[in-house]
Scaffold this motif. Structure first.
Motif, PDB file in Angstrom:
ATOM      1  N   LEU A 149      54.438  64.001  69.502  1.00 26.26           N
ATOM      2  CA  LEU A 149      55.225  64.532  68.383  1.00 26.26           C
ATOM      3  C   LEU A 149      54.441  64.466  67.074  1.00 26.26           C
ATOM      4  O   LEU A 149      54.448  65.412  66.284  1.00 26.26           O
ATOM      5  CB  LEU A 149      56.523  63.742  68.257  1.00 26.26           C
ATOM      6  CG  LEU A 149      57.459  63.849  69.461  1.00 26.26           C
ATOM      7  CD1 LEU A 149      58.541  62.803  69.409  1.00 26.26           C
ATOM      8  CD2 LEU A 149      58.071  65.232  69.515  1.00 26.26           C
ATOM      9  N   ALA A 197      64.934  54.361  64.017  1.00 25.78           N
ATOM     10  CA  ALA A 197      65.920  55.438  64.099  1.00 25.78           C
ATOM     11  C   ALA A 197      65.347  56.772  63.633  1.00 25.78           C
ATOM     12  O   ALA A 197      65.864  57.823  63.972  1.00 25.78           O
ATOM     13  CB  ALA A 197      67.159  55.095  63.270  1.00 25.78           C
ATOM     14  N   THR A 198      64.285  56.724  62.832  1.00 26.22           N
ATOM     15  CA  THR A 198      63.727  57.966  62.329  1.00 26.22           C
ATOM     16  C   THR A 198      62.784  58.549  63.376  1.00 26.22           C
ATOM     17  O   THR A 198      61.823  57.905  63.755  1.00 26.22           O
ATOM     18  CB  THR A 198      62.939  57.705  61.036  1.00 26.22           C
ATOM     19  OG1 THR A 198      63.744  56.908  60.182  1.00 26.22           O
ATOM     20  CG2 THR A 198      62.591  58.991  60.348  1.00 26.22           C
ATOM     21  N   PRO A 199      63.067  59.763  63.843  1.00 24.71           N
ATOM     22  CA  PRO A 199      62.132  60.371  64.800  1.00 24.71           C
ATOM     23  C   PRO A 199      60.774  60.524  64.128  1.00 24.71           C
ATOM     24  O   PRO A 199      60.724  60.843  62.938  1.00 24.71           O
ATOM     25  CB  PRO A 199      62.748  61.741  65.079  1.00 24.71           C
ATOM     26  CG  PRO A 199      64.121  61.717  64.532  1.00 24.71           C
ATOM     27  CD  PRO A 199      64.181  60.660  63.499  1.00 24.71           C
ATOM     28  N   PHE A 218      58.595  62.735  64.138  1.00 19.20           N
ATOM     29  CA  PHE A 218      58.283  64.018  63.517  1.00 19.20           C
ATOM     30  C   PHE A 218      59.036  64.208  62.202  1.00 19.20           C
ATOM     31  O   PHE A 218      58.529  64.832  61.277  1.00 19.20           O
ATOM     32  CB  PHE A 218      58.552  65.187  64.463  1.00 19.20           C
ATOM     33  CG  PHE A 218      59.882  65.137  65.156  1.00 19.20           C
ATOM     34  CD1 PHE A 218      60.042  64.455  66.343  1.00 19.20           C
ATOM     35  CD2 PHE A 218      60.973  65.793  64.612  1.00 19.20           C
ATOM     36  CE1 PHE A 218      61.264  64.431  66.989  1.00 19.20           C
ATOM     37  CE2 PHE A 218      62.186  65.779  65.249  1.00 19.20           C
ATOM     38  CZ  PHE A 218      62.343  65.077  66.429  1.00 19.20           C
ATOM     39  N   PHE A 219      60.229  63.613  62.112  1.00 18.57           N
ATOM     40  CA  PHE A 219      60.949  63.707  60.832  1.00 18.57           C
ATOM     41  C   PHE A 219      60.270  62.823  59.793  1.00 18.57           C
ATOM     42  O   PHE A 219      60.091  63.244  58.641  1.00 18.57           O
ATOM     43  CB  PHE A 219      62.415  63.317  61.013  1.00 18.57           C
ATOM     44  CG  PHE A 219      63.214  63.394  59.741  1.00 18.57           C
ATOM     45  CD1 PHE A 219      63.257  64.565  59.014  1.00 18.57           C
ATOM     46  CD2 PHE A 219      63.898  62.291  59.268  1.00 18.57           C
ATOM     47  CE1 PHE A 219      63.984  64.643  57.846  1.00 18.57           C
ATOM     48  CE2 PHE A 219      64.629  62.353  58.102  1.00 18.57           C
ATOM     49  CZ  PHE A 219      64.663  63.530  57.382  1.00 18.57           C
ATOM     50  N   LEU A 272      57.436  64.741  58.614  1.00 18.65           N
ATOM     51  CA  LEU A 272      57.818  65.838  57.709  1.00 18.65           C
ATOM     52  C   LEU A 272      58.093  65.307  56.310  1.00 18.65           C
ATOM     53  O   LEU A 272      57.659  65.890  55.315  1.00 18.65           O
ATOM     54  CB  LEU A 272      59.061  66.548  58.254  1.00 18.65           C
ATOM     55  CG  LEU A 272      58.838  67.542  59.388  1.00 18.65           C
ATOM     56  CD1 LEU A 272      60.157  68.047  59.937  1.00 18.65           C
ATOM     57  CD2 LEU A 272      58.020  68.715  58.872  1.00 18.65           C
ATOM     58  N   VAL A 273      58.828  64.179  56.235  1.00 19.36           N
ATOM     59  CA  VAL A 273      59.180  63.639  54.920  1.00 19.36           C
ATOM     60  C   VAL A 273      57.925  63.166  54.197  1.00 19.36           C
ATOM     61  O   VAL A 273      57.730  63.449  53.001  1.00 19.36           O
ATOM     62  CB  VAL A 273      60.199  62.489  55.071  1.00 19.36           C
ATOM     63  CG1 VAL A 273      60.420  61.800  53.738  1.00 19.36           C
ATOM     64  CG2 VAL A 273      61.504  63.004  55.621  1.00 19.36           C
ATOM     65  N   THR A 287      53.227  67.528  64.644  1.00 20.07           N
ATOM     66  CA  THR A 287      53.631  67.613  63.245  1.00 20.07           C
ATOM     67  C   THR A 287      52.428  67.797  62.331  1.00 20.07           C
ATOM     68  O   THR A 287      52.474  68.572  61.377  1.00 20.07           O
ATOM     69  CB  THR A 287      54.380  66.336  62.829  1.00 20.07           C
ATOM     70  OG1 THR A 287      55.316  66.011  63.831  1.00 20.07           O
ATOM     71  CG2 THR A 287      55.089  66.513  61.511  1.00 20.07           C
ATOM     72  N   VAL A 292      71.517  57.688  64.805  1.00 14.53           N
ATOM     73  CA  VAL A 292      70.776  56.659  65.540  1.00 14.53           C
ATOM     74  C   VAL A 292      70.961  55.310  64.856  1.00 14.53           C
ATOM     75  O   VAL A 292      71.167  54.280  65.506  1.00 14.53           O
ATOM     76  CB  VAL A 292      69.281  57.025  65.637  1.00 14.53           C
ATOM     77  CG1 VAL A 292      68.515  55.932  66.357  1.00 14.53           C
ATOM     78  CG2 VAL A 292      69.105  58.322  66.374  1.00 14.53           C
ATOM     79  N   VAL A 299      58.056  73.133  55.149  1.00 19.12           N
ATOM     80  CA  VAL A 299      57.690  71.952  54.377  1.00 19.12           C
ATOM     81  C   VAL A 299      56.439  72.211  53.546  1.00 19.12           C
ATOM     82  O   VAL A 299      56.356  71.831  52.385  1.00 19.12           O
ATOM     83  CB  VAL A 299      57.465  70.762  55.329  1.00 19.12           C
ATOM     84  CG1 VAL A 299      56.770  69.619  54.639  1.00 19.12           C
ATOM     85  CG2 VAL A 299      58.797  70.294  55.885  1.00 19.12           C
ATOM     86  N   VAL A 323      68.797  60.493  61.815  1.00 20.21           N
ATOM     87  CA  VAL A 323      68.554  59.106  61.412  1.00 20.21           C
ATOM     88  C   VAL A 323      69.881  58.358  61.297  1.00 20.21           C
ATOM     89  O   VAL A 323      70.018  57.240  61.795  1.00 20.21           O
ATOM     90  CB  VAL A 323      67.789  59.064  60.070  1.00 20.21           C
ATOM     91  CG1 VAL A 323      67.675  57.628  59.584  1.00 20.21           C
ATOM     92  CG2 VAL A 323      66.406  59.659  60.234  1.00 20.21           C
ATOM     93  N   LEU A 357      56.078  66.116  52.955  1.00 18.44           N
ATOM     94  CA  LEU A 357      56.772  66.741  51.827  1.00 18.44           C
ATOM     95  C   LEU A 357      56.485  65.969  50.545  1.00 18.44           C
ATOM     96  O   LEU A 357      56.144  66.544  49.509  1.00 18.44           O
ATOM     97  CB  LEU A 357      58.279  66.757  52.126  1.00 18.44           C
ATOM     98  CG  LEU A 357      59.154  67.654  51.282  1.00 18.44           C
ATOM     99  CD1 LEU A 357      58.742  69.091  51.472  1.00 18.44           C
ATOM    100  CD2 LEU A 357      60.613  67.489  51.689  1.00 18.44           C
TER     101      LEU A 357
END
Lengths: 362, 338
Positions: A305, A165-167, A169-170, A173-174, A309, B291, B272, B288, A177
């Motif tokens: 993607l 479910a997590t794209p 690119f996200f 990013l996480v 990123t 989905v 970021v 998230v 970070l």
């Protein structure tokens, strides 16, 4: 995703023609399956060619705002884009057939050169990601199958869905970070630090795969640097695939765990660990291998993607760049290469499945 | 459905018991029910937020100034801006809430389009058969095998030239997603049509002299849609991911036309590196969650439709014993490897 329910019959394999070739044996299946590569590549290349041309000719698209109308017309005429579209299409097909993709419009580099340089970077990333996916997905899938419908299973499944479910690119990013910005453990972006890149540039014949190049420089620091840069992109892209593997292994191992021979092995006193590891997993591997073939396509999509990123200068990063510049010659070249890769992997996967499981080949 | 037919009195249960998702909800037990309920709750919240976005969001999606002047860029979360502001000076909370609306619209349009076209093509391919079927399937397979995001990008460029207004952008995104989804619906419906076509009732309809059209729509189509709810849920989540991917690569909807989570994540890429977390975390978590919610529903439907995976009402001693109890079905479904 629909393949999860019917792992034995992947939609990717061109089965329409094959089913009828019953009794032809392995070599016949091999031949039919091999010939099916060509329509796949042909259809994709054709589709992309005409879709791209719907938006206008490549010169206007990429240079339209920088040249005067006269200059534009001249450039279009020079490149032959004012001829009938069918002539251009046939010429393009001929070029692909001889392996000549032309030069990109924005920076004038030969497309084959671009494919070679950036393709190796994407290959490196894809291999790392697959390693992560295998290490995470397959053992956890077995664990989930063994503890099915208990808390361990439920939480692993939610983990798998979260991975999916997590794209990418996200996720990227996480990870960036947390591990680069807050903890400062790993580098933020790129494939290597400048010092390592210079070292690699000095090699005579670079493979383009930085890990191999770094090993050849003989410097442990360079190898460590390259690996440190690879950790986060590989995790981001690999976890996506790991989620799919986990669900797949779980479903199929649940299926095989119910067989008589598993009970028989258990009654002979085979340990539970070995039971899952050897007796249940192996037969479940055939559908898993088939799905891996489909995952390669997803991995390539995800690579676009992930590379964006992490500024990982591979095919995906370059594709996004050329897309933003509307350099359609370069885009067509990259897409054609990807089509070839996808068609070839599907062929190889079907081949492996046919070797492992005689029923596939009829 | 099957329960209703096999019951001795043959009383049809009330219609709400036969609704696709509710029926499975009643069928489920234990953790499986928990997952389904969790998915339904998350999805319901998403739909409510999407519908009532104008009431929930404190500001507009493209609002840059309040009564005290400009919001300012990259402001950390505060009383005025609960989730801070973006690099472009928008309110993060408002963008996240409005983004739900965009996502829902794209899902609806994309699913409607691909269900309609996919079913039509699958029905034709399965019913007509022959060369039409072969060609359709080879093309569908080629498209299916290709990275869907790349195909969606190409489609997005063709449709909108890359960037566009609210409805232009939503349509572009939805059509790009549709191109990718049609092969899946086509395959499923075609397989079902081939199965149903050989059933006795189709034959009898032919004997009675029903027209091709009538047989196709009345007899075959009605009996070929049983797996659609599952694919629709799986594709809704894929639609969101594709939309976000398009937005992230800069082929989505302009920020002044609508809020889109992928676009916001793209703009937060540089934040970021300097440790600004609120611009990326919230739109990302929104993706998230949505989905996750939809996938939980889809997974549960998948498990409940599959006798191998359906949780048992009576817990057995070990998992293997329990599976062994359902073995005949399991063997049939798997096909023997040895």
């Amino acid at each position: 995703m629909t393949t999860v329910t019917a792992p034995a019959a992947p939609p990717g394999a061109g089965t329409a023609g094959i089913r009828k070739a019953r009794g032809g044996g392995f070599w016949r299946y091999l031949l039919v399956r091999f010939l099916l590569i060509f329509p796949t590549i042909f259809i994709l290349v054709t589709l992309v060619f005409f879709l791209m041309r719907l938006t206008g000719d490549p010169i206007t698209a990429s240079l339209g705002d920088r040249l005067t109308p006269d200059q534009l017309a001249e450039r279009i005429h020079e490149a032959g884009y004012d001829r009938p579209i069918l002539v251009q299409y046939l010429e393009y097909l001929g070029q692909i057939f001889t392996g000549n993709f032309g030069n990109s419009i924005t920076d004038g580099r030969p497309i084959t050169d671009i494919l070679w340089t950036y393709g190796s970077a994407t290959l490196e990333l894809a291999v790392y990601a697959l390693i992560v996916a295998f290490i995470v997905g397959i053992p956890l899938g077995m664990v989930a199958a063994y503890f099915r419908d208990r808390w361990g299973d439920a939480s692993l499944r939610v983990f798998a869905i979260l991975c999916y479910a997590t794209p990418v690119f996200f996720a990227g990013l996480v990870l960036k970070l947390v591990f680069s910005v807050w903890l400062k453990w790993l580098p933020v972006a790129g494939r290597a630090s400048t010092r390592t890149e210079i070292k690699i540039q000095q090699l005579d014949d670079q493979t383009g795969i930085y890990l191999i190049d770094a090993i050849r420089t003989g410097s442990a620091a360079a190898v460590g640097d390259v690996l440190a840069h690879a950790v986060l992109p590989a995790l981001a892209l690999g976890l996506l695939t790991a989620g799919v593997f986990l669900r797949l292994v779980r479903t199929n191992v649940i299926g095989t765990l119910s067989r008589d021979y598993v009970d028989a092995a258990r009654s002979r006193g085979v340990r539970e660990y070995r039971l899952v590891r050897k007796h249940a997993l192996k037969p479940a591997l055939v559908p898993i291998i088939t799905v891996i073939g489909l995952q390669i396509a997803m991995l390539l999509g995800g690579a676009v993607l992930t590379e964006t990123t992490f500024e990982w200068k591979g095919l995906g990063f370059q594709l996004a760049y050329y897309l933003s510049k509307r350099d359609f010659v370069a885009v067509q070249g990259i897409v054609a290469l990807l089509a070839v890769i996808v068609a070839l992997t599907n062929f190889i996967v079907d081949l492996i499945a046919a070797i492992l499981d005689p029923r596939v080949r009829y | 459905m099957t329960a209703a037919i096999s019951s001795p009195e043959r009383v049809r249960p009330p219609w709400w018991h036969r609704l696709p998702v509710l029926q499975q909800l009643r069928q489920s037990v234990g953790l499986q029910r928990g997952m389904l309920v969790a998915g339904l709750v998350i999805t319901a919240v998403f739909v409510i937020v999407a519908i009532f976005a104008p009431l929930i969001a404190p500001y507009g999606y493209n609002q840059l100034r309040g009564p005290d002047g400009l919001f300012g860029a990259q402001q950390p979360p505060s009383a005025d801006h609960l989730l801070g502001t973006t690099v472009g000076g928008y309110d993060v909370l408002s963008r996240v809430v409005w983004g739900a609306q965009t996502a829902l619209l794209v899902i609806i349009v994309a699913i409607l389009l691909s269900v309609f076209l996919g079913i039509a093509l699958g029905l034709l391919a399965g019913y007509i058969g022959g060369w039409f079927d072969r060609i359709t399937i080879v093309i569908a397979d080629a498209i299916y095998a290709f990275p869907s995001l790349l195909l969606a990008i190409v489609a997005a460029i063709v449709i909108s030239g890359g960037q566009s207004s609210l409805w232009g952008g939503i349509l572009a995104a939805a059509i790009s997603i549709t191109v990718v989804f049609i092969p899946q619906y086509l395959r499923v419906v075609r397989a079902e049509v081939l199965r149903v076509k050989s059933e006795a009732f189709v034959e009898s309809a032919k004997v009675v002299g029903a027209s091709n059209g009538r047989i196709m729509f009345r007899h075959v189509l009605r009996n070929s849609t049983r797996t659609l709810p599952l694919i629709i849920t799986l594709n809704s989540s894929e639609a969101i991911l594709t939309l976000a991917g398009l937005g992230f690569l800069g082929f989505g909807i302009e920020p002044s036309a609508a809020a889109e989570w992928g676009y916001d994540l793209n703009k937060s890429l540089s934040d970021v590196t300097s440790g600004i977390w609120w611009t990326s975390i919230f739109p990302g978590v929104a993706i998230v969650l949505v989905v996750l919610g939809i996938t939980l529903i889809g997974e549960s439907l998948n498990d409940l439709a599959d006798p191998r995976l359906r949780a048992r009402r009576k817990p057995a001693q070990t998992p293997a014993q329990a599976v062994a109890a359902e073995q005949p079905v399991a063997r049939e479904e798997m096909g023997d490897v040895y």
